[in-house]
Design a protein around this motif. Structure first.
Motif, PDB file in Angstrom:
ATOM      1  N   CYS A  65     -28.944  27.003 -14.094  1.00 24.75           N
ATOM      2  CA  CYS A  65     -27.776  27.246 -13.783  1.00 24.75           C
ATOM      3  C   CYS A  65     -27.209  26.768 -12.360  1.00 24.75           C
ATOM      4  O   CYS A  65     -27.677  27.269 -11.384  1.00 24.75           O
ATOM      5  N   ASP A 102     -23.359  33.992 -29.994  1.00 18.93           N
ATOM      6  CA  ASP A 102     -22.626  33.581 -28.523  1.00 18.93           C
ATOM      7  C   ASP A 102     -21.614  34.868 -28.362  1.00 18.93           C
ATOM      8  O   ASP A 102     -20.574  34.892 -28.830  1.00 18.93           O
ATOM      9  N   MET A 142     -26.643  29.552 -25.067  1.00 22.79           N
ATOM     10  CA  MET A 142     -27.353  28.341 -24.850  1.00 22.79           C
ATOM     11  C   MET A 142     -28.000  27.809 -26.242  1.00 22.79           C
ATOM     12  O   MET A 142     -29.182  27.896 -26.258  1.00 22.79           O
TER      13      MET A 142
END
Length: 155
Positions: free
Chosen positions: A24, A62, A120
């Protein structure tokens, strides 16, 4: 993954030089802050009308960008193919003979819910994510790899 992608032979093979991979990136995050909470859907219909392909995908688990919310904005988006997209069936997205997701597509617009994935998708389902990108760039998202190979071999 970070350890692998930061090994010198891997970085050399990828041609990224001394750029270090981070999962990230704060630099990328900062650069995208201006897009935070902006309704970018308003410009998408014009792209679809110009025939530009759009793939929206989400992992079914998600919690950040949930598949149901994404599916609903894609279905509600107003463009010349809205009705046809809404009427098109959800088809299994198969990878290596197994269902990896559900795909809905019409014209340049596709929506894919990826099974057993969270935010992801490429980390959770790398084979499905790679196959999704390959087929999308080959304009054959709704076909399986076996169908593509038999098509090529029949030429």
């Amino acid at each position: 993954m970070e350890t692998l992608l930061n090994k010198n032979p891997v970085r050399e093979a990828l041609g990224v030089g001394d750029i270090e991979f981070v999962l990230c990136s704060t630099s990328v995050y900062q650069a995208l802050l201006m897009d935070w909470m902006r309704n970018l859907e308003t410009g998408i219909p014009a792209l679809l009308e110009d025939g530009i392909k759009l793939l929206v995908y989400a992992g079914e688990y998600d919690l950040i960008c949930n598949w149901l919310g994404n599916s609903r904005w894609v279905q509600a988006m107003e463009w010349s193919g809205t009705k046809e997209f809404g009427a098109s069936p959800e088809l299994p997205f198969k990878v290596s003979g197994s269902e990896a997701g559900l795909l809905k597509t019409y014209g340049p617009l596709s929506f894919l819910k990826v099974h057993d994935a969270g935010h992801m998708v490429p980390m959770d389902q790398p084979e499905a994510a790679l196959e999704m990108l390959k087929r999308w760039t080959e304009d054959s998202l709704s076909k399986t790899r076996v169908e593509l190979e038999s098509l090529v071999s029949s030429m």
